[in-house]
Scaffold this motif. Structure first.
Motif, PDB file in Angstrom:
ATOM      1  N   ALA A 135       0.822  -1.213   0.000  1.00  0.00           N
ATOM      2  CA  ALA A 135       0.000   0.000   0.000  1.00  0.00           C
ATOM      3  C   ALA A 135       0.852   1.257   0.000  1.00  0.00           C
ATOM      4  O   ALA A 135       1.769   1.399   0.808  1.00  0.00           O
ATOM      5  CB  ALA A 135      -0.912   0.002   1.224  1.00  0.00           C
ATOM      6  N   GLU A 150      -3.559  -0.922   7.363  1.00  0.00           N
ATOM      7  CA  GLU A 150      -3.176   0.354   7.973  1.00  0.00           C
ATOM      8  C   GLU A 150      -1.864   0.221   8.741  1.00  0.00           C
ATOM      9  O   GLU A 150      -1.102   1.179   8.833  1.00  0.00           O
ATOM     10  CB  GLU A 150      -4.274   0.854   8.914  1.00  0.00           C
ATOM     11  N   ARG A 153       0.212   4.531   1.062  1.00  0.00           N
ATOM     12  CA  ARG A 153      -0.775   5.309   1.808  1.00  0.00           C
ATOM     13  C   ARG A 153      -0.599   6.813   1.638  1.00  0.00           C
ATOM     14  O   ARG A 153      -1.404   7.586   2.116  1.00  0.00           O
ATOM     15  CB  ARG A 153      -0.746   4.909   3.271  1.00  0.00           C
ATOM     16  N   PRO A 209       1.473  -2.412   5.460  1.00  0.00           N
ATOM     17  CA  PRO A 209       1.143  -2.066   4.079  1.00  0.00           C
ATOM     18  C   PRO A 209       1.234  -3.245   3.109  1.00  0.00           C
ATOM     19  O   PRO A 209       0.548  -3.271   2.090  1.00  0.00           O
ATOM     20  CB  PRO A 209       2.166  -0.979   3.727  1.00  0.00           C
ATOM     21  N   ASN A 225      -1.946  -5.139   1.652  1.00  0.00           N
ATOM     22  CA  ASN A 225      -2.831  -4.542   0.648  1.00  0.00           C
ATOM     23  C   ASN A 225      -3.177  -5.553  -0.442  1.00  0.00           C
ATOM     24  O   ASN A 225      -2.298  -6.238  -0.962  1.00  0.00           O
ATOM     25  CB  ASN A 225      -2.136  -3.323   0.022  1.00  0.00           C
ATOM     26  N   PHE A 251      -5.614   0.409  -1.573  1.00  0.00           N
ATOM     27  CA  PHE A 251      -4.648   1.476  -1.792  1.00  0.00           C
ATOM     28  C   PHE A 251      -3.899   1.218  -3.091  1.00  0.00           C
ATOM     29  O   PHE A 251      -3.713   0.067  -3.484  1.00  0.00           O
ATOM     30  CB  PHE A 251      -3.633   1.526  -0.641  1.00  0.00           C
TER      31      PHE A 251
END
Length: 173
Positions: free
Chosen positions: A40, A89, A42, A92, A95, A51
């Motif tokens: 991810a 969160e 973010r 990552p 994801n 993401f």
């Protein structure tokens, strides 16, 4: 006579095509991933389901690591329990993988109140302590069990379920 046999042949051919169309087995499954992973990003301003992927050249081992569930969380709240999530969160590298993990800590008398996960089955492994756990079936039947350290219990997807520490010591899953 020739016209009648031609009609009959066309009817038989049409019947065969219709039967073939409805008898083809359905082969449905999740698509295979197009890449090894999609860590991810973010910080991206792009919004989508999940993401956007981080540039693979910038991926590190820390994108797949989280130490946050190693220690007990604070249970001094009205429920007497706390959930520490290990999801995209926090990690990552999760994801697009469709998996997450959580640690739940319970004070004596602590409760993870009735709730549901419409898109996922939950499984708990008791780290220490003991819990009374259960779920309600769609036929309104309670399925419950007392579980202790080292034991596992599964809550099927979409069913209302709970965990309660009725013991005298803290517990964690």
């Amino acid at each position: 006579m020739k016209q009648s046999s031609t009609r009959r042949a066309m009817f038989v051919l049409a019947a065969i095509l219709v039967a073939a169309a409805f008898s083809t087995p359905s082969l449905a499954n999740d698509p295979d991933p197009l890449q090894d992973f999609c860590v991810a990003d973010r910080t991206s301003g792009i919004t989508l389901n999940g993401f956007p992927c981080k540039n693979p050249a910038n991926v590190t081992a820390n994108d797949f690591f989280f130490a946050g569930i190693a220690k007990a969380g604070a249970t001094n709240n009205t429920q007497g329990s706390v959930v520490t999530g290990a999801n995209v969160e926090m990690i990552p590298g999760l994801n697009t993988l469709g998996v997450s993990l959580a640690r739940i800590d319970y004070a004596p008398g602590g409760l993870n109140p009735p709730h549901t996960h419409p898109r996922a089955t939950e499984i708990v492994f008791v780290l220490y302590g003991e819990l009374d756990v259960g779920f309600i079936t769609t036929a309104n039947v309670l399925v419950s069990k007392h579980i202790v350290a080292g034991e596992v219990f599964v809550f099927p997807r979409g069913l209302v379920h709970f965990q309660k520490n009725n013991g005298y010591m803290p517990a964690a899953v």
